[in-house]
Write a protein that holds these residues in place. Structure first.
Motif, PDB file in Angstrom:
ATOM      1  N   ASN A 120       0.833  -1.206   0.000  1.00  0.00           N
ATOM      2  CA  ASN A 120       0.000   0.000   0.000  1.00  0.00           C
ATOM      3  C   ASN A 120       0.872   1.263   0.000  1.00  0.00           C
ATOM      4  O   ASN A 120       0.586   2.235  -0.707  1.00  0.00           O
ATOM      5  CB  ASN A 120      -0.912   0.011   1.235  1.00  0.00           C
ATOM      6  N   ASN A 121       1.919   1.222   0.811  1.00  0.00           N
ATOM      7  CA  ASN A 121       2.839   2.380   0.851  1.00  0.00           C
ATOM      8  C   ASN A 121       3.498   2.610  -0.503  1.00  0.00           C
ATOM      9  O   ASN A 121       3.606   3.752  -0.962  1.00  0.00           O
ATOM     10  CB  ASN A 121       3.921   2.159   1.917  1.00  0.00           C
ATOM     11  N   ASN A 122       3.898   1.523  -1.124  1.00  0.00           N
ATOM     12  CA  ASN A 122       4.532   1.655  -2.452  1.00  0.00           C
ATOM     13  C   ASN A 122       3.545   2.220  -3.467  1.00  0.00           C
ATOM     14  O   ASN A 122       3.883   3.096  -4.273  1.00  0.00           O
ATOM     15  CB  ASN A 122       5.041   0.287  -2.929  1.00  0.00           C
ATOM     16  N   ASN A 123       2.310   1.722  -3.404  1.00  0.00           N
ATOM     17  CA  ASN A 123       1.274   2.234  -4.323  1.00  0.00           C
ATOM     18  C   ASN A 123       1.019   3.718  -4.076  1.00  0.00           C
ATOM     19  O   ASN A 123       0.897   4.512  -5.014  1.00  0.00           O
ATOM     20  CB  ASN A 123      -0.028   1.453  -4.149  1.00  0.00           C
ATOM     21  N   ASN A 124       0.934   4.069  -2.794  1.00  0.00           N
ATOM     22  CA  ASN A 124       0.726   5.481  -2.470  1.00  0.00           C
ATOM     23  C   ASN A 124       1.885   6.337  -2.962  1.00  0.00           C
ATOM     24  O   ASN A 124       1.680   7.438  -3.500  1.00  0.00           O
ATOM     25  CB  ASN A 124       0.582   5.654  -0.949  1.00  0.00           C
ATOM     26  N   ASN A 125       3.092   5.854  -2.771  1.00  0.00           N
ATOM     27  CA  ASN A 125       4.271   6.593  -3.246  1.00  0.00           C
ATOM     28  C   ASN A 125       4.257   6.755  -4.761  1.00  0.00           C
ATOM     29  O   ASN A 125       4.540   7.837  -5.284  1.00  0.00           O
ATOM     30  CB  ASN A 125       5.563   5.874  -2.815  1.00  0.00           C
ATOM     31  N   ASN A 126       3.897   5.664  -5.434  1.00  0.00           N
ATOM     32  CA  ASN A 126       3.829   5.728  -6.902  1.00  0.00           C
ATOM     33  C   ASN A 126       2.760   6.717  -7.351  1.00  0.00           C
ATOM     34  O   ASN A 126       2.971   7.513  -8.272  1.00  0.00           O
ATOM     35  CB  ASN A 126       3.521   4.341  -7.478  1.00  0.00           C
ATOM     36  N   ASN A 127       1.603   6.670  -6.673  1.00  0.00           N
ATOM     37  CA  ASN A 127       0.527   7.614  -7.030  1.00  0.00           C
ATOM     38  C   ASN A 127       0.972   9.053  -6.779  1.00  0.00           C
ATOM     39  O   ASN A 127       0.710   9.945  -7.587  1.00  0.00           O
ATOM     40  CB  ASN A 127      -0.731   7.316  -6.197  1.00  0.00           C
ATOM     41  N   ASN A 128       1.632   9.260  -5.656  1.00  0.00           N
ATOM     42  CA  ASN A 128       2.120  10.614  -5.356  1.00  0.00           C
ATOM     43  C   ASN A 128       3.134  11.083  -6.393  1.00  0.00           C
ATOM     44  O   ASN A 128       3.095  12.233  -6.834  1.00  0.00           O
ATOM     45  CB  ASN A 128       2.772  10.639  -3.959  1.00  0.00           C
ATOM     46  N   ASN A 129       4.021  10.177  -6.754  1.00  0.00           N
ATOM     47  CA  ASN A 129       5.025  10.540  -7.772  1.00  0.00           C
ATOM     48  C   ASN A 129       4.358  10.864  -9.103  1.00  0.00           C
ATOM     49  O   ASN A 129       4.728  11.841  -9.771  1.00  0.00           O
ATOM     50  CB  ASN A 129       6.026   9.384  -7.954  1.00  0.00           C
ATOM     51  N   ASN A 130       3.359  10.052  -9.449  1.00  0.00           N
ATOM     52  CA  ASN A 130       2.637  10.315 -10.707  1.00  0.00           C
ATOM     53  C   ASN A 130       1.924  11.664 -10.654  1.00  0.00           C
ATOM     54  O   ASN A 130       1.948  12.440 -11.609  1.00  0.00           O
ATOM     55  CB  ASN A 130       1.614   9.201 -10.970  1.00  0.00           C
TER      56      ASN A 130
ATOM     57  N   ASN B 213       2.729  14.193  -8.783  1.00  0.00           N
ATOM     58  CA  ASN B 213       3.753  15.250  -8.828  1.00  0.00           C
ATOM     59  C   ASN B 213       4.260  15.467 -10.254  1.00  0.00           C
ATOM     60  O   ASN B 213       4.429  16.613 -10.682  1.00  0.00           O
ATOM     61  CB  ASN B 213       4.932  14.881  -7.915  1.00  0.00           C
ATOM     62  N   ASN B 214       4.450  14.369 -10.956  1.00  0.00           N
ATOM     63  CA  ASN B 214       4.905  14.490 -12.353  1.00  0.00           C
ATOM     64  C   ASN B 214       3.863  15.198 -13.201  1.00  0.00           C
ATOM     65  O   ASN B 214       4.185  16.054 -14.024  1.00  0.00           O
ATOM     66  CB  ASN B 214       5.196  13.103 -12.932  1.00  0.00           C
ATOM     67  N   ASN B 215       2.597  14.816 -12.983  1.00  0.00           N
ATOM     68  CA  ASN B 215       1.522  15.476 -13.734  1.00  0.00           C
ATOM     69  C   ASN B 215       1.464  16.959 -13.414  1.00  0.00           C
ATOM     70  O   ASN B 215       1.299  17.798 -14.307  1.00  0.00           O
ATOM     71  CB  ASN B 215       0.170  14.828 -13.388  1.00  0.00           C
ATOM     72  N   ASN B 216       1.602  17.281 -12.134  1.00  0.00           N
ATOM     73  CA  ASN B 216       1.587  18.693 -11.740  1.00  0.00           C
ATOM     74  C   ASN B 216       2.760  19.447 -12.358  1.00  0.00           C
ATOM     75  O   ASN B 216       2.602  20.580 -12.825  1.00  0.00           O
ATOM     76  CB  ASN B 216       1.656  18.808 -10.212  1.00  0.00           C
ATOM     77  N   ASN B 217       3.916  18.809 -12.364  1.00  0.00           N
ATOM     78  CA  ASN B 217       5.097  19.451 -12.973  1.00  0.00           C
ATOM     79  C   ASN B 217       4.888  19.663 -14.468  1.00  0.00           C
ATOM     80  O   ASN B 217       5.228  20.721 -15.006  1.00  0.00           O
ATOM     81  CB  ASN B 217       6.346  18.587 -12.740  1.00  0.00           C
ATOM     82  N   ASN B 218       4.304  18.657 -15.105  1.00  0.00           N
ATOM     83  CA  ASN B 218       4.016  18.793 -16.551  1.00  0.00           C
ATOM     84  C   ASN B 218       3.027  19.924 -16.794  1.00  0.00           C
ATOM     85  O   ASN B 218       3.184  20.721 -17.727  1.00  0.00           O
ATOM     86  CB  ASN B 218       3.450  17.482 -17.101  1.00  0.00           C
ATOM     87  N   ASN B 219       2.014  19.984 -15.937  1.00  0.00           N
ATOM     88  CA  ASN B 219       1.025  21.065 -16.075  1.00  0.00           C
ATOM     89  C   ASN B 219       1.696  22.423 -15.880  1.00  0.00           C
ATOM     90  O   ASN B 219       1.399  23.381 -16.603  1.00  0.00           O
ATOM     91  CB  ASN B 219      -0.088  20.886 -15.039  1.00  0.00           C
ATOM     92  N   ASN B 220       2.577  22.493 -14.893  1.00  0.00           N
ATOM     93  CA  ASN B 220       3.296  23.755 -14.657  1.00  0.00           C
ATOM     94  C   ASN B 220       4.144  24.134 -15.864  1.00  0.00           C
ATOM     95  O   ASN B 220       4.181  25.301 -16.267  1.00  0.00           O
ATOM     96  CB  ASN B 220       4.198  23.615 -13.424  1.00  0.00           C
ATOM     97  N   ASN B 221       4.802  23.141 -16.422  1.00  0.00           N
ATOM     98  CA  ASN B 221       5.633  23.409 -17.609  1.00  0.00           C
ATOM     99  C   ASN B 221       4.767  23.889 -18.768  1.00  0.00           C
ATOM    100  O   ASN B 221       5.124  24.836 -19.478  1.00  0.00           O
ATOM    101  CB  ASN B 221       6.400  22.143 -18.017  1.00  0.00           C
TER     102      ASN B 221
END
Length: 135
Positions: free
Chosen positions: A44-54, A56-64
């Protein structure tokens, strides 16, 4: 030692061994359950981390993308401003040219008027001479 005592002790020993085995089995089951729970929690922790990373990546892409859009908008605004400035300069040049043309026309008109006046005066003078000649 009598046979009855020996039999009793053997039974007690069997009971003690059975209890020990039961306790060991319970401990093993508990350990297995704990390990399973830990593994599930880790997953569950790994899934949560992966979701958070995804995310964050989406947010960074949106910012870009937003930054790129802002840059494009700024460039467009700059181009529009440059075009407006060029148009204003052209208008000013046209106005100056018109003013110059008007001034030239006015000068020409003045020259024409002066010439006309000069010619008229000459004509009048000539007429006077003719009249004097007759009389």
């Amino acid at each position: 030692m009598s046979d009855i005592n020996l039999t009793f002790k053997k039974e007690l020993l069997k009971l003690a061994l059975a209890k020990k085995n039961n306790n060991n089995n319970n401990n093993n089951n508990n350990n297995n359950n704990n390990n399973n729970n830990n593994n599930n929690n880790n997953n569950n922790n790994n899934n949560n981390n992966n979701n958070n990373n995804n995310n964050n990546n989406n947010n960074n892409n949106n910012n870009n993308n937003n930054n790129n859009n802002n840059n494009n908008n700024n460039n467009n605004n700059n181009n529009n401003n440059n075009n407006n400035n060029n148009n204003n300069n052209n208008n000013n040049n046209n106005n100056n040219n018109n003013n110059n043309n008007n001034n030239n026309n006015n000068n020409n008109n003045n020259n024409n008027n002066n010439n006309n006046n000069y010619n008229n005066n000459n004509n009048n003078n000539n007429n006077k001479i003719l009249i004097y000649d007759v009389y």
